[in-house]
Design a protein around this motif. Structure first.
Motif, PDB file in Angstrom:
ATOM      1  N   VAL A 328       8.902 -10.816 -24.139  1.00 21.96           N
ATOM      2  CA  VAL A 328       9.863 -11.311 -23.276  1.00 21.96           C
ATOM      3  C   VAL A 328       9.623 -12.639 -22.848  1.00 21.96           C
ATOM      4  N   VAL A 329       8.461 -12.807 -21.954  1.00 16.72           N
ATOM      5  CA  VAL A 329       8.075 -13.892 -21.326  1.00 16.72           C
ATOM      6  C   VAL A 329       7.818 -15.124 -22.285  1.00 16.72           C
ATOM      7  N   LEU A 330       7.407 -14.970 -23.207  1.00 13.21           N
ATOM      8  CA  LEU A 330       7.053 -16.126 -24.109  1.00 13.21           C
ATOM      9  C   LEU A 330       8.280 -16.534 -25.136  1.00 13.21           C
ATOM     10  N   ILE A 331       8.958 -15.579 -25.840  1.00 12.18           N
ATOM     11  CA  ILE A 331       9.680 -16.050 -26.846  1.00 12.18           C
ATOM     12  C   ILE A 331      11.135 -16.906 -26.440  1.00 12.18           C
ATOM     13  N   PRO A 332      11.733 -16.423 -25.357  1.00 15.36           N
ATOM     14  CA  PRO A 332      12.991 -17.390 -24.961  1.00 15.36           C
ATOM     15  C   PRO A 332      12.604 -18.686 -24.577  1.00 15.36           C
ATOM     16  N   PRO A 333      11.556 -18.832 -23.619  1.00 20.39           N
ATOM     17  CA  PRO A 333      11.295 -20.337 -23.310  1.00 20.39           C
ATOM     18  C   PRO A 333      10.688 -20.957 -24.587  1.00 20.39           C
ATOM     19  N   LEU A 334       9.809 -20.409 -25.308  1.00 22.70           N
ATOM     20  CA  LEU A 334       9.106 -21.193 -26.619  1.00 22.70           C
ATOM     21  C   LEU A 334      10.156 -21.480 -27.726  1.00 22.70           C
ATOM     22  N   VAL A 335      10.870 -20.496 -28.050  1.00 20.52           N
ATOM     23  CA  VAL A 335      11.740 -20.608 -29.086  1.00 20.52           C
ATOM     24  C   VAL A 335      13.126 -21.240 -28.873  1.00 20.52           C
ATOM     25  N   PHE A 336      13.725 -20.718 -27.632  1.00 16.45           N
ATOM     26  CA  PHE A 336      15.105 -21.036 -27.226  1.00 16.45           C
ATOM     27  C   PHE A 336      15.054 -22.077 -26.178  1.00 16.45           C
ATOM     28  N   GLY A 337      13.970 -22.437 -25.714  1.00 14.77           N
ATOM     29  CA  GLY A 337      13.884 -23.525 -24.422  1.00 14.77           C
ATOM     30  C   GLY A 337      14.421 -23.108 -23.223  1.00 14.77           C
ATOM     31  N   LEU A 338      14.596 -21.883 -23.074  1.00 15.23           N
ATOM     32  CA  LEU A 338      14.933 -21.276 -21.747  1.00 15.23           C
ATOM     33  C   LEU A 338      13.869 -21.385 -20.570  1.00 15.23           C
ATOM     34  N   GLU A 339      14.379 -21.365 -19.372  1.00 13.70           N
ATOM     35  CA  GLU A 339      13.539 -21.536 -18.330  1.00 13.70           C
ATOM     36  C   GLU A 339      12.421 -20.642 -18.244  1.00 13.70           C
ATOM     37  N   PHE A 340      11.262 -20.787 -18.139  1.00 12.33           N
ATOM     38  CA  PHE A 340      10.075 -20.137 -17.994  1.00 12.33           C
ATOM     39  C   PHE A 340      10.039 -18.994 -17.021  1.00 12.33           C
ATOM     40  N   ASN A 341      10.219 -19.502 -15.659  1.00 12.48           N
ATOM     41  CA  ASN A 341      10.275 -18.733 -14.586  1.00 12.48           C
ATOM     42  C   ASN A 341      11.198 -17.408 -14.557  1.00 12.48           C
ATOM     43  N   THR A 342      12.404 -17.517 -15.214  1.00  8.33           N
ATOM     44  CA  THR A 342      13.503 -16.531 -15.465  1.00  8.33           C
ATOM     45  C   THR A 342      12.993 -15.448 -16.295  1.00  8.33           C
ATOM     46  N   TRP A 343      12.350 -15.903 -17.377  1.00  8.87           N
ATOM     47  CA  TRP A 343      11.957 -15.052 -18.306  1.00  8.87           C
ATOM     48  C   TRP A 343      10.733 -14.440 -17.885  1.00  8.87           C
ATOM     49  N   LEU A 344       9.923 -15.018 -17.301  1.00 12.37           N
ATOM     50  CA  LEU A 344       8.639 -14.305 -16.489  1.00 12.37           C
ATOM     51  C   LEU A 344       8.993 -13.273 -15.775  1.00 12.37           C
ATOM     52  N   TYR A 345      10.043 -13.331 -14.752  1.00 12.28           N
ATOM     53  CA  TYR A 345      10.750 -12.273 -14.087  1.00 12.28           C
ATOM     54  C   TYR A 345      11.170 -11.381 -14.987  1.00 12.28           C
ATOM     55  N   GLN A 346      11.869 -11.502 -15.934  1.00  5.80           N
ATOM     56  CA  GLN A 346      12.361 -10.224 -16.609  1.00  5.80           C
ATOM     57  C   GLN A 346      11.025  -9.670 -17.375  1.00  5.80           C
ATOM     58  N   GLY A 347      10.223 -10.417 -17.875  1.00  7.12           N
ATOM     59  CA  GLY A 347       8.944  -9.755 -18.433  1.00  7.12           C
ATOM     60  C   GLY A 347       8.419  -8.879 -17.300  1.00  7.12           C
ATOM     61  N   LEU A 348       8.225  -9.236 -16.000  1.00  8.27           N
ATOM     62  CA  LEU A 348       7.519  -8.378 -14.992  1.00  8.27           C
ATOM     63  C   LEU A 348       8.409  -7.242 -15.007  1.00  8.27           C
ATOM     64  N   ALA A 349       9.732  -7.203 -14.942  1.00  8.60           N
ATOM     65  CA  ALA A 349      10.594  -6.190 -14.732  1.00  8.60           C
ATOM     66  C   ALA A 349      10.205  -5.317 -15.645  1.00  8.60           C
ATOM     67  N   VAL A 350      10.371  -5.701 -17.024  1.00  5.98           N
ATOM     68  CA  VAL A 350      10.048  -4.930 -18.412  1.00  5.98           C
ATOM     69  C   VAL A 350       8.765  -3.991 -17.965  1.00  5.98           C
ATOM     70  N   LEU A 351       7.683  -4.588 -17.589  1.00  4.80           N
ATOM     71  CA  LEU A 351       6.555  -3.936 -17.024  1.00  4.80           C
ATOM     72  C   LEU A 351       6.730  -2.888 -15.945  1.00  4.80           C
ATOM     73  N   VAL A 352       7.517  -3.165 -15.143  1.00  3.26           N
ATOM     74  CA  VAL A 352       7.917  -1.969 -14.127  1.00  3.26           C
ATOM     75  C   VAL A 352       8.578  -0.883 -14.621  1.00  3.26           C
ATOM     76  N   VAL A 353       9.596  -1.307 -15.406  1.00  8.22           N
ATOM     77  CA  VAL A 353      10.414  -0.101 -16.181  1.00  8.22           C
ATOM     78  C   VAL A 353       9.697   0.508 -17.002  1.00  8.22           C
ATOM     79  N   GLY A 354       8.712  -0.139 -17.544  1.00  4.43           N
ATOM     80  CA  GLY A 354       8.058   0.750 -18.645  1.00  4.43           C
ATOM     81  C   GLY A 354       7.039   1.707 -18.149  1.00  4.43           C
ATOM     82  N   CYS A 355       6.636   1.633 -16.713  1.00  2.53           N
ATOM     83  CA  CYS A 355       6.010   2.934 -16.263  1.00  2.53           C
ATOM     84  C   CYS A 355       6.461   4.151 -16.776  1.00  2.53           C
ATOM     85  N   PRO A 356       5.530   4.788 -17.303  1.00  4.39           N
ATOM     86  CA  PRO A 356       5.747   6.406 -17.962  1.00  4.39           C
ATOM     87  C   PRO A 356       5.717   7.344 -16.782  1.00  4.39           C
TER      88      PRO A 356
END
Length: 706
Positions: A328-356
């Motif tokens: 989630v952190v790497l693909i949108p910025p590297l493949v689609f040129g989207l803002e890195f900080n936005t998707w770093l934030y989304q990646g961190l949210a995925v980590l939190v939601v993933g807590c089992p």
């Protein structure tokens, strides 16, 4: 050299994952051969040499406190509820105050200034210092658990300046941990309350003197004096006195049971009426109550199939979440040129939601709650696997004697055929052949013939004939007591006597004959009254969806048919030897997949062991039942069976619902990543919400009623 095996109580477990990590750490200690954590009972059993200090070092990541079992301090400092609550939650209160001041500062200033950041950072360090410390250590060792995910999320959030959100996330994670610990502690309370039932000392009469003696110092054969209104501290036999004893703590029976000289009594029960003098028969560690506590604690540590699935799933789940977060952190910025900080934030949210958290807690709280509830109602379930299997049972086989019937047969008819035998001689032979046999019919026969028995007989070579009866040589002649089946089949009985025997059997009576040299001397009829609850129990089982009920008996076909009609059971098999019962269980397993067997835990041991679930009647007075059965109905009460099945099926439904809900909530939250709607606080709220719902759902099992 004998292996060193010790059990320790552990204080401070916050989650099942932490318990698993502690177990792995202890297993790595140099002198430890094996270590097994019982999360449900908060215990660890260690084989090998170790010290308290080494164990606490292994649990330092969770600041665990370890105490050797049996050496817990009896005296604890008394504190008020308010003071105890304050001491427990002081860190949370201070951290929440700092976070609140940070939020207020943020809204007053309208931006994230240095004061606001310092307040929120102080809150994070107060509430999450332990979390971050463990998480950083885990990262160094590539140990991925919930704390690792949260630590990465907090560090990442700080790097991109999301101070307010990571402050809220840490606070909510702390609340989530507290909720999980509270839920497990609440579920464990049913067993903790059992430990407090029996008094820690008792009045003992030694010689002419009565003294108060700690239970650890009471010896077998000591005489315990129990006054009205007092609880019994030890198991024993009543020497003198009559009373009514409330045995609800052991058997779940709501009605006090009459006790008189010769009756068995149990530690933890309440003497309600008369003065009793009780001869102690067991050491404190061997009392029925202590066995129940030990077996229930062991049962809470047994992993059910659903728990085994979760453990395996979680092993791969957490690394998978880490990998998805990275994508989630790497693909949108590297493949689609989207803002890195936005998707770093989304990646961190995925980590939190993933807590089992919710997923991990979904099964153990259910198992502990159900087993604890059952124990308080007089049903001992010896493991999560048996609880879960019982919920899938669709066929139940019942032993007849002592299960569907009262188990206390009485002689109703006695007919002497050979008139060369007078009544006393006839009774004497039967008494001497049966007096050392433990079968319920033998007890009835000896009770019936005892008053007429002649002690001058020369009796030799008494032998039990498995599944048939008993033989012996009396005054030089061999006699056999057995079923009339063989004599009738061989034509040794005339038609009149055969008709008489068949009539007795059709009335639900069991007939035994005394014979010698294939010659009939006489016969007796015994009747074992059907339990008043049997028909109602079978109707309840049918209503619960049990498709097949079968009665298994060694009695003849006619007696079996009469008892089956009286109880309303669906099917019956008669004239069975112990091996035949075993074969019937195997056949039922093939046709019905999941089969339970209900018996007395002694005579039916092979069938109980072969069935998917073996259920023993009257476990309170039978060590064999406690040791061999998967489930023991502590009171000799068949009416507990429908409750047990209802509880197990509800537990099964709740476990499945918890697992499904935990996975679904994660999936829904992860889908929010696609439009970029997932935030850190939504992620942690979904996790804490799922944990709370799953915990409360599991704790419903503590309130299931009969």
């Amino acid at each position: 050299m004998a292996e060193t095996k010790r059990t320790y109580r552990v204080e401070g477990f916050s989650c099942a994952n932490c318990a698993g990590k502690f177990e792995r750490n202890v297993n790595r200690l140099p002198e430890v051969e094996t270590a097994k954590v019982n999360f449900g009972a908060s215990k660890i059993t260690v084989v090998g040499e170790t010290t308290i200090e080494a164990l606490e070092e292994a649990g330092a990541f969770e600041e665990l406190k370890v105490i050797e079992e049996g050496k817990e301090k009896a005296e604890k400092k008394e504190v008020s509820q308010t003071e105890a609550w304050y001491q427990t939650y002081i860190i949370e209160l201070f951290g929440l105050l700092l976070l609140t001041l940070g939020i207020v500062s943020y809204f007053i200033n309208g931006e994230m200034n240095l004061v606001t950041i310092l307040l929120i950072l102080s809150s994070i360090l107060t509430l999450g210092a332990h979390l971050l410390k463990v998480g950083v250590v885990n990262l160094r060792h590539f140990d991925f658990d919930m704390k690792t995910l949260m630590t990465v999320a907090v560090i990442g959030g700080a790097l991109i300046g999301e101070w307010l959100e990571i402050g809220i996330v840490v606070m909510l994670f702390r609340v989530s941990e507290r909720l999980e610990k509270y839920s497990m502690d609440k579920a464990r309370q049913s067993i903790a309350s059992l430990m407090e039932i029996a008094p820690k000392q008792a009045q003992i009469r030694r010689g002419d003197e009565d003294k108060i003696v700690p239970v650890d110092e009471i010896e077998i054969n000591d005489v315990m004096v129990v006054k009205p209104g007092e609880k019994l501290a030890m198991d024993g036999i009543v020497l003198e006195g009559t009373s009514a004893v409330n045995q609800a703590a052991i058997t779940g029976e709501s009605i006090p049971q009459p006790k008189e000289t010769g009756d068995e009594v149990f530690a933890g029960t309440l003497n309600e009426e008369g003065l009793l003098f009780v001869r102690v028969t067991k050491k404190v560690k061997d009392t029925t109550l202590q066995k129940i506590i030990h077996l229930v604690e062991e049962a809470q540590g047994e992993r059910a199939p659903a728990q085994a699935f979760i453990d395996t799933f979680a092993k791969y789940y957490t690394p998978a979440i880490m990998f998805i977060s990275l994508l989630v952190v790497l693909i949108p910025p590297l493949v689609f040129g989207l803002e890195f900080n936005t998707w770093l934030y989304q990646g961190l949210a995925v980590l939190v939601v993933g807590c089992p958290c919710a997923l991990v807690v979904s099964t153990p709280i259910s198992i502990v709650s159900a087993i604890g509830n059952a124990a308080k109602k007089g049903v001992l379930i010896k493991g999560g696997i048996h609880l879960e299997t019982l919920g899938k049972v669709n066929a139940i086989a019942f032993d007849k004697t002592g299960t569907l019937t009262e188990g206390t047969p009485v002689v109703t008819d006695q007919i002497i055929v050979d008139q060369t035998f007078d009544q006393n001689y006839f009774a004497s032979i039967i008494y001497h052949l049966e007096q050392n046999t433990t079968h319920p019919l033998a007890k009835a026969l000896t009770k019936h013939t005892k008053t007429s028995a002649n002690d001058e007989l020369n009796v030799k070579n008494v032998q039990a004939l498995t599944g048939r009866g008993v033989s012996a040589e009396v005054n030089g002649t061999e006699f056999v007591i057995e079923s009339p089946r063989a004599l009738i089949e061989e034509g040794q009985v005339d038609q009149v006597i055969q008709s008489s025997i068949e009539e007795l059997e059709e009335n639900g009576k069991t007939v035994v004959v005394l014979q010698t040299d294939q010659r009939l001397i006489g016969y007796l009829a015994l009747q074992d009254p059907v339990r008043t609850s049997s028909r109602a129990v079978l109707e309840q089982l049918s209503a619960l969806g049990v498709k097949s009920t079968v009665m298994l008996t060694g009695d003849n076909y006619r007696t079996g048919k009469a008892i089956a009609a009286a109880t309303g059971i669906g099917d019956f098999r008669a004239e069975l030897l112990p091996k035949d019962k075993l074969d019937v269980i195997k056949q039922l397993s093939k046709s019905h997949h999941r089969v339970a067997m209900v018996g007395d835990g002694i005579n039916d041991a092979p069938a109980l062991a072969t069935a998917d679930v073996g259920i023993a009647m009257g476990g309170a007075g039978t060590d064999t039942a406690l040791e061999t059965a998967d489930i023991a109905l502590m009171a000799d009460d068949l009416a507990k069976l429908p409750f047990t099945i209802k509880l197990s099926r509800k537990a099964l439904r709740i476990i499945k619902a918890n697992i499904s809900f935990s996975l679904l909530i994660k999936l829904v939250a992860l889908f929010l990543v696609i439009p970029g709607w997932l935030t850190l606080w939504i992620a942690i709220l979904s996790d804490i919400g799922a944990t709370l719902i799953v915990s409360l759902n599991s704790m419903r099992l503590m309130r299931v009623k009969e």
